[in-house]
Design an enzyme around this catalytic site. Structure first.
Site, PDB file in Angstrom:
ATOM      1  N   LYS A  60      19.367 -35.694 -15.565  1.00  0.00           N
ATOM      2  CA  LYS A  60      17.963 -35.936 -15.767  1.00  0.00           C
ATOM      3  C   LYS A  60      17.463 -35.340 -17.079  1.00  0.00           C
ATOM      4  O   LYS A  60      16.396 -35.710 -17.571  1.00  0.00           O
ATOM      5  CB  LYS A  60      17.169 -35.285 -14.610  1.00  0.00           C
ATOM      6  CG  LYS A  60      17.487 -35.824 -13.256  1.00  0.00           C
ATOM      7  CD  LYS A  60      16.730 -35.036 -12.194  1.00  0.00           C
ATOM      8  CE  LYS A  60      17.279 -35.334 -10.820  1.00  0.00           C
ATOM      9  NZ  LYS A  60      16.637 -34.463  -9.794  1.00  0.00           N
ATOM     10  N   GLY A  61      18.211 -34.378 -17.592  1.00  0.00           N
ATOM     11  CA  GLY A  61      17.723 -33.559 -18.705  1.00  0.00           C
ATOM     12  C   GLY A  61      17.218 -34.313 -19.920  1.00  0.00           C
ATOM     13  O   GLY A  61      16.313 -33.856 -20.606  1.00  0.00           O
ATOM     14  N   ASP A 117      20.444 -33.922 -23.650  1.00  0.00           N
ATOM     15  CA  ASP A 117      19.450 -32.861 -23.789  1.00  0.00           C
ATOM     16  C   ASP A 117      20.020 -31.666 -24.555  1.00  0.00           C
ATOM     17  O   ASP A 117      19.447 -31.200 -25.519  1.00  0.00           O
ATOM     18  CB  ASP A 117      18.918 -32.414 -22.416  1.00  0.00           C
ATOM     19  CG  ASP A 117      20.019 -32.018 -21.425  1.00  0.00           C
ATOM     20  OD1 ASP A 117      21.222 -32.175 -21.733  1.00  0.00           O
ATOM     21  OD2 ASP A 117      19.668 -31.552 -20.316  1.00  0.00           O
ATOM     22  N   ASP A 120      26.207 -27.562 -24.572  1.00  0.00           N
ATOM     23  CA  ASP A 120      26.482 -26.139 -24.416  1.00  0.00           C
ATOM     24  C   ASP A 120      27.949 -25.890 -24.727  1.00  0.00           C
ATOM     25  O   ASP A 120      28.316 -25.599 -25.856  1.00  0.00           O
ATOM     26  CB  ASP A 120      26.084 -25.733 -22.993  1.00  0.00           C
ATOM     27  CG  ASP A 120      26.203 -24.244 -22.761  1.00  0.00           C
ATOM     28  OD1 ASP A 120      26.231 -23.482 -23.741  1.00  0.00           O
ATOM     29  OD2 ASP A 120      26.257 -23.824 -21.593  1.00  0.00           O
ATOM     30  N   PHE A 169      19.589 -19.179 -22.099  1.00  0.00           N
ATOM     31  CA  PHE A 169      19.330 -20.353 -21.254  1.00  0.00           C
ATOM     32  C   PHE A 169      17.888 -20.790 -21.507  1.00  0.00           C
ATOM     33  O   PHE A 169      16.973 -19.977 -21.518  1.00  0.00           O
ATOM     34  CB  PHE A 169      19.534 -19.991 -19.785  1.00  0.00           C
ATOM     35  CG  PHE A 169      19.668 -21.183 -18.888  1.00  0.00           C
ATOM     36  CD1 PHE A 169      20.920 -21.749 -18.656  1.00  0.00           C
ATOM     37  CD2 PHE A 169      18.561 -21.748 -18.280  1.00  0.00           C
ATOM     38  CE1 PHE A 169      21.054 -22.862 -17.830  1.00  0.00           C
ATOM     39  CE2 PHE A 169      18.680 -22.857 -17.456  1.00  0.00           C
ATOM     40  CZ  PHE A 169      19.934 -23.409 -17.229  1.00  0.00           C
ATOM     41  N   VAL A 170      17.695 -22.077 -21.705  1.00  0.00           N
ATOM     42  CA  VAL A 170      16.349 -22.573 -22.021  1.00  0.00           C
ATOM     43  C   VAL A 170      15.880 -23.618 -21.008  1.00  0.00           C
ATOM     44  O   VAL A 170      16.695 -24.266 -20.347  1.00  0.00           O
ATOM     45  CB  VAL A 170      16.280 -23.176 -23.447  1.00  0.00           C
ATOM     46  CG1 VAL A 170      16.462 -22.107 -24.506  1.00  0.00           C
ATOM     47  CG2 VAL A 170      17.301 -24.310 -23.622  1.00  0.00           C
ATOM     48  N   ASP A 176      15.835 -28.044 -17.099  1.00  0.00           N
ATOM     49  CA  ASP A 176      15.359 -27.378 -15.888  1.00  0.00           C
ATOM     50  C   ASP A 176      16.187 -26.154 -15.531  1.00  0.00           C
ATOM     51  O   ASP A 176      17.284 -25.939 -16.046  1.00  0.00           O
ATOM     52  CB  ASP A 176      15.461 -28.350 -14.705  1.00  0.00           C
ATOM     53  CG  ASP A 176      16.914 -28.514 -14.246  1.00  0.00           C
ATOM     54  OD1 ASP A 176      17.784 -28.752 -15.104  1.00  0.00           O
ATOM     55  OD2 ASP A 176      17.184 -28.375 -13.035  1.00  0.00           O
ATOM     56  N   ARG A 182      10.827 -28.981 -16.043  1.00  0.00           N
ATOM     57  CA  ARG A 182      11.162 -30.144 -16.883  1.00  0.00           C
ATOM     58  C   ARG A 182       9.939 -30.669 -17.636  1.00  0.00           C
ATOM     59  O   ARG A 182      10.076 -31.240 -18.707  1.00  0.00           O
ATOM     60  CB  ARG A 182      11.741 -31.269 -16.028  1.00  0.00           C
ATOM     61  CG  ARG A 182      13.114 -30.974 -15.435  1.00  0.00           C
ATOM     62  CD  ARG A 182      13.731 -32.269 -14.915  1.00  0.00           C
ATOM     63  NE  ARG A 182      14.843 -32.051 -14.008  1.00  0.00           N
ATOM     64  CZ  ARG A 182      16.108 -31.856 -14.389  1.00  0.00           C
ATOM     65  NH1 ARG A 182      16.419 -31.823 -15.667  1.00  0.00           N
ATOM     66  NH2 ARG A 182      17.055 -31.688 -13.502  1.00  0.00           N
TER      67      ARG A 182
END
Ligand code: IMP
Ligand code: MG
Length: 200
Positions: A60-61, A117, A120, A169-170, A176, A182
């Site tokens: 979903k990001g 999104d 990482d 972590f963002v 989310d 979100r």
């Protein structure tokens, strides 16, 4: 006008997130996001002028970024989405990914632009790249809103990067923790550990 300060990130009306103790320092503000998305859209418009791309968003990001980006591209783009989940119970991906929702469109002969999104470890991206390339697109390129600083973009072969960010972590702008945050219109650091979550 004073610079936006965390955690409001430029919000002008009160928000239930204003006093949220889990929201930390602002990482990318609302205006910066808007400006960068316009720049990316302009670049993609030039690069794909003779071959309108099929944008593939990773749910979903990427949904917020995909929405803004698609409207910044001045070409007749098509859009599709897929959703992936990572096996394992870590906050960051395990790299073993499964498709939860597949694409509806056929990629054969298409110029595919994969919209993410955040990259990482890059493991999700490498899985997606392999999966999509197996479907014979005419080309495949990657556009990620965020990329962690500790990776060389060249290694990951990301054609379009919004921002390179540090290890924190963002959340926000589609990202989310446990399905929350979100709809924040900016990206900020999460205070404390993200706990166990399904990457999305
Ligand atoms: P990778 O496979 O390690 O590159 O992880 C990519 C996925 O992990 C992203 O698409 C996100 O869903 C999730 N992720 C990684 N870092 C963050 C973060 O800081 N906030 C929210 N989600 C994240
Ligand atoms: Mg994701």
């Amino acid at each position: 006008m004073p610079a936006p300060s965390p955690p409001t990130g430029g919000r002008t009306v009160p928000s239930p997130y204003d006093a949220d103790p889990r929201l930390g320092a602002l990482v990318v503000g609302r205006q910066e996001l808007e400006d960068r998305v316009v720049e990316l859209g302009r670049q993609i418009t030039l690069d794909y002028a003779d071959r309108p791309p099929l944008l593939v968003g990773v749910l979903k990001g990427a949904f917020v970024f995909m929405s803004d980006l698609s409207r910044s591209i001045n070409l007749p783009v098509e859009l599709d989405f897929m959703a992936v989940a990572s096996y394992g119970s870590t906050t960051r991906t395990s790299g073993v990914v499964r498709i939860v929702k597949d694409l509806e469109l056929d990629l054969t002969g298409r110029h595919v632009l994969l919209v993410e999104d955040i990259i990482d470890s890059g493991l999700t991206l490498s899985y997606l790249r392999r999966t999509l390339l197996a479907r014979d697109p005419a080309s495949l390129a990657v556009c990620s809103l965020l990329v962690r600083e500790h990776y060389e973009v060249a290694d990951l072969d990301v054609a379009y990067t919004g921002f390179r960010i540090p290890a924190d972590f963002v959340v926000g702008y589609g990202l989310d923790v446990g399905e929350r945050y979100r709809n924040l219109p900016f990206v900020c650091a999460l205070v404390g550990e993200p706990e166990v979550q399904q990457p999305s």
